[in-house]
Scaffold this motif. Structure first.
Motif, PDB file in Angstrom:
ATOM      1  N   LEU A 153      60.857  10.901   9.998  1.00 46.71           N
ATOM      2  CA  LEU A 153      61.539   9.619   9.887  1.00 46.71           C
ATOM      3  C   LEU A 153      62.701   9.469  10.868  1.00 46.71           C
ATOM      4  O   LEU A 153      62.930   8.376  11.400  1.00 46.71           O
ATOM      5  CB  LEU A 153      62.049   9.433   8.454  1.00 46.71           C
ATOM      6  CG  LEU A 153      60.972   9.155   7.397  1.00 46.71           C
ATOM      7  CD1 LEU A 153      61.586   9.198   6.004  1.00 46.71           C
ATOM      8  CD2 LEU A 153      60.301   7.810   7.647  1.00 46.71           C
ATOM      9  N   VAL A 154      63.429  10.535  11.126  1.00 46.43           N
ATOM     10  CA  VAL A 154      64.584  10.432  12.026  1.00 46.43           C
ATOM     11  C   VAL A 154      64.164  10.168  13.466  1.00 46.43           C
ATOM     12  O   VAL A 154      64.996   9.779  14.293  1.00 46.43           O
ATOM     13  CB  VAL A 154      65.471  11.687  11.960  1.00 46.43           C
ATOM     14  CG1 VAL A 154      66.098  11.832  10.586  1.00 46.43           C
ATOM     15  CG2 VAL A 154      64.687  12.944  12.327  1.00 46.43           C
ATOM     16  N   ALA A 196      60.018   5.467  15.674  1.00 49.00           N
ATOM     17  CA  ALA A 196      60.455   4.241  16.347  1.00 49.00           C
ATOM     18  C   ALA A 196      59.952   3.011  15.597  1.00 49.00           C
ATOM     19  O   ALA A 196      58.954   3.060  14.873  1.00 49.00           O
ATOM     20  CB  ALA A 196      59.933   4.223  17.783  1.00 49.00           C
ATOM     21  N   GLU A 197      60.633   1.907  15.812  1.00 48.81           N
ATOM     22  CA  GLU A 197      60.267   0.670  15.125  1.00 48.81           C
ATOM     23  C   GLU A 197      58.838   0.251  15.447  1.00 48.81           C
ATOM     24  O   GLU A 197      58.090  -0.161  14.552  1.00 48.81           O
ATOM     25  CB  GLU A 197      61.232  -0.450  15.501  1.00 48.81           C
ATOM     26  CG  GLU A 197      60.935  -1.768  14.798  1.00 48.81           C
ATOM     27  CD  GLU A 197      61.881  -2.878  15.192  1.00 48.81           C
ATOM     28  OE1 GLU A 197      61.875  -3.937  14.511  1.00 48.81           O
ATOM     29  OE2 GLU A 197      62.627  -2.712  16.182  1.00 48.81           O
ATOM     30  N   ASP A 198      58.450   0.354  16.717  1.00 46.57           N
ATOM     31  CA  ASP A 198      57.094  -0.078  17.070  1.00 46.57           C
ATOM     32  C   ASP A 198      56.037   0.852  16.470  1.00 46.57           C
ATOM     33  O   ASP A 198      54.914   0.414  16.171  1.00 46.57           O
ATOM     34  CB  ASP A 198      56.927  -0.181  18.594  1.00 46.57           C
ATOM     35  CG  ASP A 198      57.056   1.152  19.304  1.00 46.57           C
ATOM     36  OD1 ASP A 198      57.758   2.052  18.799  1.00 46.57           O
ATOM     37  OD2 ASP A 198      56.452   1.299  20.390  1.00 46.57           O
ATOM     38  N   GLU A 199      56.383   2.127  16.269  1.00 42.80           N
ATOM     39  CA  GLU A 199      55.446   3.056  15.628  1.00 42.80           C
ATOM     40  C   GLU A 199      55.280   2.734  14.143  1.00 42.80           C
ATOM     41  O   GLU A 199      54.186   2.857  13.590  1.00 42.80           O
ATOM     42  CB  GLU A 199      55.936   4.496  15.821  1.00 42.80           C
ATOM     43  CG  GLU A 199      55.887   4.934  17.274  1.00 42.80           C
ATOM     44  CD  GLU A 199      56.584   6.251  17.524  1.00 42.80           C
ATOM     45  OE1 GLU A 199      56.150   6.979  18.438  1.00 42.80           O
ATOM     46  OE2 GLU A 199      57.567   6.563  16.812  1.00 42.80           O
ATOM     47  N   TRP A 200      56.362   2.335  13.512  1.00 39.88           N
ATOM     48  CA  TRP A 200      56.276   1.877  12.121  1.00 39.88           C
ATOM     49  C   TRP A 200      55.418   0.616  12.047  1.00 39.88           C
ATOM     50  O   TRP A 200      54.475   0.532  11.261  1.00 39.88           O
ATOM     51  CB  TRP A 200      57.679   1.596  11.576  1.00 39.88           C
ATOM     52  CG  TRP A 200      57.665   0.952  10.221  1.00 39.88           C
ATOM     53  CD1 TRP A 200      57.591  -0.383   9.938  1.00 39.88           C
ATOM     54  CD2 TRP A 200      57.694   1.618   8.958  1.00 39.88           C
ATOM     55  NE1 TRP A 200      57.581  -0.599   8.582  1.00 39.88           N
ATOM     56  CE2 TRP A 200      57.649   0.610   7.952  1.00 39.88           C
ATOM     57  CE3 TRP A 200      57.765   2.959   8.561  1.00 39.88           C
ATOM     58  CZ2 TRP A 200      57.665   0.916   6.592  1.00 39.88           C
ATOM     59  CZ3 TRP A 200      57.790   3.254   7.199  1.00 39.88           C
ATOM     60  CH2 TRP A 200      57.734   2.244   6.240  1.00 39.88           C
ATOM     61  N   ASP A 201      55.728  -0.359  12.884  1.00 39.99           N
ATOM     62  CA  ASP A 201      55.045  -1.652  12.839  1.00 39.99           C
ATOM     63  C   ASP A 201      53.552  -1.520  13.111  1.00 39.99           C
ATOM     64  O   ASP A 201      52.732  -2.173  12.453  1.00 39.99           O
ATOM     65  CB  ASP A 201      55.662  -2.615  13.857  1.00 39.99           C
ATOM     66  CG  ASP A 201      57.061  -3.076  13.464  1.00 39.99           C
ATOM     67  OD1 ASP A 201      57.444  -2.891  12.294  1.00 39.99           O
ATOM     68  OD2 ASP A 201      57.767  -3.623  14.334  1.00 39.99           O
ATOM     69  N   ALA A 202      53.179  -0.685  14.071  1.00 41.62           N
ATOM     70  CA  ALA A 202      51.769  -0.558  14.442  1.00 41.62           C
ATOM     71  C   ALA A 202      50.934  -0.012  13.300  1.00 41.62           C
ATOM     72  O   ALA A 202      49.840  -0.506  13.014  1.00 41.62           O
ATOM     73  CB  ALA A 202      51.630   0.346  15.672  1.00 41.62           C
ATOM     74  N   VAL A 203      51.444   1.009  12.631  1.00 40.32           N
ATOM     75  CA  VAL A 203      50.681   1.631  11.541  1.00 40.32           C
ATOM     76  C   VAL A 203      50.600   0.708  10.327  1.00 40.32           C
ATOM     77  O   VAL A 203      49.530   0.541   9.720  1.00 40.32           O
ATOM     78  CB  VAL A 203      51.295   2.993  11.166  1.00 40.32           C
ATOM     79  CG1 VAL A 203      50.660   3.555   9.904  1.00 40.32           C
ATOM     80  CG2 VAL A 203      51.108   3.974  12.327  1.00 40.32           C
ATOM     81  N   ILE A 204      51.710   0.077   9.968  1.00 41.86           N
ATOM     82  CA  ILE A 204      51.701  -0.870   8.855  1.00 41.86           C
ATOM     83  C   ILE A 204      50.763  -2.032   9.167  1.00 41.86           C
ATOM     84  O   ILE A 204      50.001  -2.487   8.306  1.00 41.86           O
ATOM     85  CB  ILE A 204      53.125  -1.387   8.566  1.00 41.86           C
ATOM     86  CG1 ILE A 204      54.037  -0.241   8.111  1.00 41.86           C
ATOM     87  CG2 ILE A 204      53.080  -2.507   7.520  1.00 41.86           C
ATOM     88  CD1 ILE A 204      53.654   0.402   6.804  1.00 41.86           C
ATOM     89  N   ARG A 205      50.783  -2.495  10.397  1.00 41.65           N
ATOM     90  CA  ARG A 205      49.950  -3.636  10.783  1.00 41.65           C
ATOM     91  C   ARG A 205      48.470  -3.330  10.640  1.00 41.65           C
ATOM     92  O   ARG A 205      47.722  -4.058   9.978  1.00 41.65           O
ATOM     93  CB  ARG A 205      50.248  -4.043  12.229  1.00 41.65           C
ATOM     94  CG  ARG A 205      49.382  -5.181  12.733  1.00 41.65           C
ATOM     95  CD  ARG A 205      49.646  -5.475  14.210  1.00 41.65           C
ATOM     96  NE  ARG A 205      48.845  -6.607  14.649  1.00 41.65           N
ATOM     97  CZ  ARG A 205      47.589  -6.521  15.068  1.00 41.65           C
ATOM     98  NH1 ARG A 205      46.977  -5.329  15.116  1.00 41.65           N
ATOM     99  NH2 ARG A 205      46.921  -7.605  15.435  1.00 41.65           N
ATOM    100  N   VAL A 206      48.013  -2.233  11.250  1.00 45.83           N
ATOM    101  CA  VAL A 206      46.578  -1.947  11.264  1.00 45.83           C
ATOM    102  C   VAL A 206      46.081  -1.577   9.867  1.00 45.83           C
ATOM    103  O   VAL A 206      45.047  -2.080   9.409  1.00 45.83           O
ATOM    104  CB  VAL A 206      46.238  -0.840  12.279  1.00 45.83           C
ATOM    105  CG1 VAL A 206      44.759  -0.485  12.200  1.00 45.83           C
ATOM    106  CG2 VAL A 206      46.601  -1.296  13.691  1.00 45.83           C
ATOM    107  N   GLN A 225      54.767  11.642   8.009  1.00 46.94           N
ATOM    108  CA  GLN A 225      53.875  10.488   8.057  1.00 46.94           C
ATOM    109  C   GLN A 225      54.424   9.323   7.227  1.00 46.94           C
ATOM    110  O   GLN A 225      53.682   8.633   6.526  1.00 46.94           O
ATOM    111  CB  GLN A 225      52.489  10.862   7.523  1.00 46.94           C
ATOM    112  CG  GLN A 225      51.726  11.838   8.391  1.00 46.94           C
ATOM    113  CD  GLN A 225      50.277  11.984   7.938  1.00 46.94           C
ATOM    114  OE1 GLN A 225      50.004  12.369   6.805  1.00 46.94           O
ATOM    115  NE2 GLN A 225      49.357  11.664   8.830  1.00 46.94           N
ATOM    116  N   GLY A 226      55.703   9.060   7.316  1.00 48.50           N
ATOM    117  CA  GLY A 226      56.323   8.032   6.492  1.00 48.50           C
ATOM    118  C   GLY A 226      55.678   6.665   6.656  1.00 48.50           C
ATOM    119  O   GLY A 226      55.478   5.944   5.668  1.00 48.50           O
TER     120      GLY A 226
END
Length: 303
Positions: free
Chosen positions: A110-111, A114-124, A169-170
Motif C-alpha cells: 500500500l505504501v 500509485a493512484e493509477d494502479e489502484w484505479d486500473a485494478v478497480i476499474r477492470v 494486493q490491496g
C-alpha cells in the motif's frame, strides 16, 4: 465426455482469451453452449499487445464443432459492455449465462501503490463486473416483463484474496471483496426476473498467479495437475446450467479437485447496554466480544 448440460444455452465469458476464462469458454462449448468469447487482448498489466486471443479461442471451439463469436469490447466501458450483451443477442438471439471473469493485476504494498494502479485494478475487476451485469440484467428484466421469464445465470469471479485479504494486493483485494458483495446484492435483486447470481473464488495457475504458484509448475503428481485452470470450469458450467436454479447468492472456492462453500461475514457476539456507551467503558466490552468469537482466518501472506 459431454453430457449436453448446457445444450442450446448462450453464454458470454469475459476475459476468455487465456487462462481460466479460456477454459470456461471451451468447457461451455463442449457441453453444447454457444459462446461469446470476450477478451480485449491486453498484457497482464492492461497494456495493449496487438494479439487476438478471443479469435483464437473461437477458432478452437469451431474446430471442435462448436459455435462461438469473438468480442473485443472493453467490459469496464459502459457502452462497450452494452455492445457485448448486444453481441450475444445479435448472433444467437438470446442470452442465458454471463460469466464475469476479466481482470488485471498491479500488485504493490500500500505504501508504494500509485493512484493509477489502484484505479486500473478497480476499474477492470469491479466496474468490469458491474457494467456487463447491469446491461444483462436490463435485458432479462425486459424479457420477464414481456412474459418470457428467463432461466438466466450470472457467475462472478471473486478470489480467496478478496475473501480473506492478501498482503501486497490491496487494490485487487478491494475489488474482489467488492465483487463478492455485489454478488449477494444482485442475487437478491434479480431473483424476481428468473436470474441467479453466484461467484467463485478460484485457485489456479494463470498469468496472474504464475509467480505465486511457481513451485507448483512442475509435472503433475499422479497425472493430475491441481493448478490447471480447467479444474475450475466444471463448477462454472454447472452453475450456468438450468440444474442450478435453486442456488443463488453463494460464493464457492475451487482448487484442484476441491469445491467448498465460502462462509461470509455473519453477526457475531454482542453486548447491549440499552443506552449509549461511554468510550471508557468499551475496552472490557470489546475484550469480552473477542474472547467469545472465533479467530479470523489469516490473511494470505501474513507473518
Amino acid at each position: 465426455m459431454s453430457s449436453g448440460l448446457c445444450q442450446g444455452r448462450v453464454v458470454i465469458v469475459t476475459g476468455a482469451g487465456r487462462g481460466i476464462g479460456r477454459a470456461h469458454a471451451l468447457a461451455f462449448a463442449a457441453e453444447g453452449a454457444q459462446v461469446v468469447v470476450n477478451d480485449v487482448g491486453v498484457a497482464l498489466d492492461g497494456s495493449a499487445t496487438g494479439e487476438g486471443p478471443a479469435a483464437e479461442v473461437v477458432a478452437e471451439i469451431e474446430a471442435r464443432g462448436g459455435k462461438a463469436v469473438a468480442s473485443t469490447d472493453d467490459v469496464a466501458d459502459f457502452a462497450g459492455a452494452q455492445r457485448l450483451i448486444g453481441s450475444a443477442l445479435e448472433h444467437f438471439g438470446r442470452l442465458d449465462v454471463l460469466v464475469n471473469n476479466a481482470g488485471v493485476v498491479r500488485d504493490r504494498m500500500l505504501v508504494n501503490l500509485a493512484e493509477d494502479e489502484w484505479d486500473a485494478v478497480i476499474r477492470v475487476h469491479l466496474k468490469g463486473h458491474f457494467a456487463p451485469l447491469r446491461h444483462a440484467a436490463a435485458h432479462w428484466r425486459a424479457e420477464a416483463k414481456a412474459g418470457r421469464t428467463p432461466s438466466a445465470r450470472v457467475i462472478n469471479t471473486s478470489s480467496g484474496a478478496g475473501l480473506l485479504g492478501s498482503v501486497g494486493q490491496g487494490n485487487y483485494v478491494a475489488a474482489k471483496a467488492g465483487i463478492a458483495g455485489l454478488t449477494v446484492v444482485a442475487a437478491e435483486e434479480l431473483a424476481r426476473y428468473g436470474v441467479t447470481v453466484n461467484a467463485i473464488a478460484p485457485s489456479a495457475r494463470t498469468r496472474m498467479t504464475e509467480e505465486v504458484f511457481a513451485d507448483l509448475m512442475a509435472a503433475p503428481r499422479d497425472g493430475f495437475d491441481a493448478m490447471a485452470p480447467e479444474n475450475v470450469s466444471p463448477l462454472v458450467v454447472w452453475l450456468g446450467s438450468e440444474e442450478s436454479a435453486d442456488v443463488t447468492g453463494r460464493v464457492f472456492e475451487v482448487e484442484g479437485g476441491q469445491v467448498s462453500l465460502a462462509q461470509g461475514w455473519r453477526h457475531g457476539p454482542a453486548e447491549d447496554k440499552g443506552a449509549r456507551w461511554e468510550p471508557a467503558e468499551l475496552g472490557p466490552v470489546v475484550a469480552r466480544l473477542l474472547e467469545r468469537a472465533p479467530e479470523p482466518e489469516p490473511v494470505y501472506g501474513a507473518r
